[in-house]
Design a protein around this motif. Structure first.
Motif, mmCIF file in Angstrom:
data_model
loop_
_atom_site.group_PDB
_atom_site.id
_atom_site.type_symbol
_atom_site.label_atom_id
_atom_site.label_comp_id
_atom_site.label_asym_id
_atom_site.label_seq_id
_atom_site.Cartn_x
_atom_site.Cartn_y
_atom_site.Cartn_z
ATOM 1 N N ASP A 122 -5.305 -15.681 1.644
ATOM 2 C CA ASP A 122 -4.133 -15.732 2.516
ATOM 3 C C ASP A 122 -3.782 -14.364 3.095
ATOM 4 N N MET A 123 -4.654 -13.393 2.937
ATOM 5 C CA MET A 123 -4.366 -12.027 3.378
ATOM 6 C C MET A 123 -5.319 -11.614 4.492
ATOM 7 N N LEU A 124 -4.748 -11.042 5.557
ATOM 8 C CA LEU A 124 -5.533 -10.438 6.632
ATOM 9 C C LEU A 124 -5.278 -8.940 6.600
ATOM 10 N N SER A 125 -6.340 -8.148 6.469
ATOM 11 C CA SER A 125 -6.172 -6.705 6.356
ATOM 12 C C SER A 125 -6.898 -5.987 7.482
ATOM 13 N N LEU A 126 -6.389 -4.805 7.804
ATOM 14 C CA LEU A 126 -6.959 -3.936 8.826
ATOM 15 C C LEU A 126 -7.655 -2.776 8.130
ATOM 16 N N LEU A 127 -8.940 -2.596 8.426
ATOM 17 C CA LEU A 127 -9.741 -1.521 7.839
ATOM 18 C C LEU A 127 -10.332 -0.664 8.949
ATOM 19 N N PHE A 128 -10.357 0.649 8.736
ATOM 20 C CA PHE A 128 -11.115 1.546 9.606
ATOM 21 C C PHE A 128 -12.457 1.895 8.984
ATOM 22 N N ASN A 129 -12.528 1.810 7.668
ATOM 23 C CA ASN A 129 -13.766 2.024 6.927
ATOM 24 C C ASN A 129 -13.614 1.297 5.596
ATOM 25 N N TRP A 130 -14.589 1.483 4.714
ATOM 26 C CA TRP A 130 -14.569 0.747 3.449
ATOM 27 C C TRP A 130 -13.875 1.513 2.329
ATOM 28 N N SER A 131 -13.239 2.630 2.658
ATOM 29 C CA SER A 131 -12.572 3.407 1.613
ATOM 30 C C SER A 131 -11.055 3.316 1.680
ATOM 31 N N ASP A 183 -5.862 7.628 10.322
ATOM 32 C CA ASP A 183 -7.109 7.212 10.950
ATOM 33 C C ASP A 183 -8.158 7.016 9.863
ATOM 34 N N SER A 184 -9.428 6.925 10.252
ATOM 35 C CA SER A 184 -10.483 6.627 9.281
ATOM 36 C C SER A 184 -10.662 7.732 8.244
ATOM 37 N N ARG A 185 -10.154 8.914 8.526
ATOM 38 C CA ARG A 185 -10.282 10.038 7.582
ATOM 39 C C ARG A 185 -8.998 10.303 6.810
ATOM 40 N N GLY A 186 -7.968 9.525 7.059
ATOM 41 C CA GLY A 186 -6.709 9.716 6.361
ATOM 42 C C GLY A 186 -5.612 10.188 7.290
ATOM 43 N N PRO A 242 -11.797 -0.717 14.443
ATOM 44 C CA PRO A 242 -11.089 -1.380 13.342
ATOM 45 C C PRO A 242 -11.733 -2.715 12.984
ATOM 46 N N MET A 243 -11.718 -3.010 11.695
ATOM 47 C CA MET A 243 -12.281 -4.253 11.185
ATOM 48 C C MET A 243 -11.169 -5.123 10.636
ATOM 49 N N LEU A 244 -11.360 -6.426 10.719
ATOM 50 C CA LEU A 244 -10.431 -7.391 10.143
ATOM 51 C C LEU A 244 -11.107 -8.060 8.964
ATOM 52 N N PHE A 245 -10.460 -7.990 7.814
ATOM 53 C CA PHE A 245 -11.010 -8.581 6.599
ATOM 54 C C PHE A 245 -10.040 -9.631 6.083
ATOM 55 N N ARG A 246 -10.531 -10.865 6.007
ATOM 56 C CA ARG A 246 -9.714 -11.979 5.518
ATOM 57 C C ARG A 246 -10.032 -12.211 4.041
#
Length: 299
Positions: free
Chosen positions: A64-73, A183-186, A57-61
């Motif tokens: 004022d928003m912190l988001s959780l990403l498994f991929n870029w889609s 998950d990363s595939r939905g 998992p990636m954290l993207f700031r």
């Protein structure tokens, strides 16, 4: 009870999604940061942190928003850093609408932790409720402090386990079962089979309520809805969320569900706008003010 957004400025969500999509092509390294120009004027600081490597998992700031990403889609979850309890996404507010049907549950179980938006909302809004959250990915659990998820205590716990096995084997009779596992595939196949939905019905208390978040994929969604309705003898209703990108399905074996009159009808007229509810043969609409409305039984 209202959602705690207060007078905070709106986030530019269109720009957020545009930036995430563009970064999918650039594939920046962890530690990346820059100032993103905004059409509203000024610049928004953005930064990427990938604490568990490229496949974790990636954290993207984003401001004022912190988001959780498994991929870029796909964006898995998001949180206002200045207001961690605010329900930022439409689908989370829709899922909390279970309180229109089960206003005071004694026991809630959740499949899928993500950034903990629903877990925090239930923990805050229902102080007398026992809450168990099941998450299969230990790396997601390891981020709970970053998303201000409460520590385990006498009425709240995060369990590292497979959601399918938990629903089928662990003893429990929740009043509300929230299924929001991606998950990363939905949506995983294991969380969308006829056997899984039948196990959900068998697990619930006699008048318990299943609340499932489904992607509104025109190929898979009709089949998923049929499976849920089959498991619950047709006693289900579906709500669109995230501008049609998600569907929230409410289902119960309680013979009085769904009620003859939609509880959404009692919402003030100012809410009757652009959110469609599939309520049997009827169509009801609720509006964008849900963005700042925390569902309570008295509405």
């Amino acid at each position: 009870m209202t959602d705690a957004a207060g007078d905070l400025p709106d986030l530019d969500m269109d720009l957020f999604y545009d930036v995430v999509f563009a970064m999918g092509f650039d594939r920046p390294e962890p530690g990346f940061s820059r100032q993103q120009p905004s059409a509203r004027g000024g610049h928004i600081p953005i930064a990427l942190d990938a604490p568990f490597g490229e496949r974790g998992p990636m954290l993207f700031r984003f401001g004022d928003m912190l988001s959780l990403l498994f991929n870029w889609s796909t964006v898995q979850s998001g949180m206002r850093v200045s207001d961690p309890d605010h329900l930022l996404f439409d689908y989370t507010r829709m899922m909390m609408a279970f309180r229109l049907f089960r206003p005071d549950p004694c026991r809630i179980e959740m499949i899928g932790l993500g950034g903990g938006s629903l877990a925090k909302a239930c923990y805050r809004a229902l102080p007398d409720c026992d809450i168990s959250v099941v998450e299969i990915d230990p790396q997601v659990i390891a981020l709970r402090e970053r998303f201000r998820i409460p520590d385990d205590d006498h009425r709240f716990r995060v369990i590292h386990a497979d959601g399918v096995e938990f629903v089928s084997n662990d003893p429990g009779r929740p009043d509300v079962l929230l299924v929001d596992g991606f998950d990363s595939r939905g949506l995983p196949k294991s969380l969308s089979t006829a056997a899984f939905y039948a196990a959900c019905r068998a697990r619930l208390s006699p008048n318990g309520l299943l609340v499932a978040n489904l992607c509104n994929n025109f190929l898979s969604y009709p089949g998923l809805l049929r499976r849920i309705r089959t498991a619950f003898n047709g006693q289900a209703l579906a709500v669109t969320a995230e501008n049609g990108g998600n569907r929230i399905v409410f289902a119960s074996a309680d013979p009085t569900f769904p009620p003859a009159t939609s509880p959404f009808q009692s919402l003030p007229d100012r809410l009757l706008a652009d959110r469609t509810i599939d309520y049997g043969a009827k169509q009801r609409r609720i509006g964008p003010a849900l963005r700042r409305w925390h569902v309570k039984a008295e509405v």
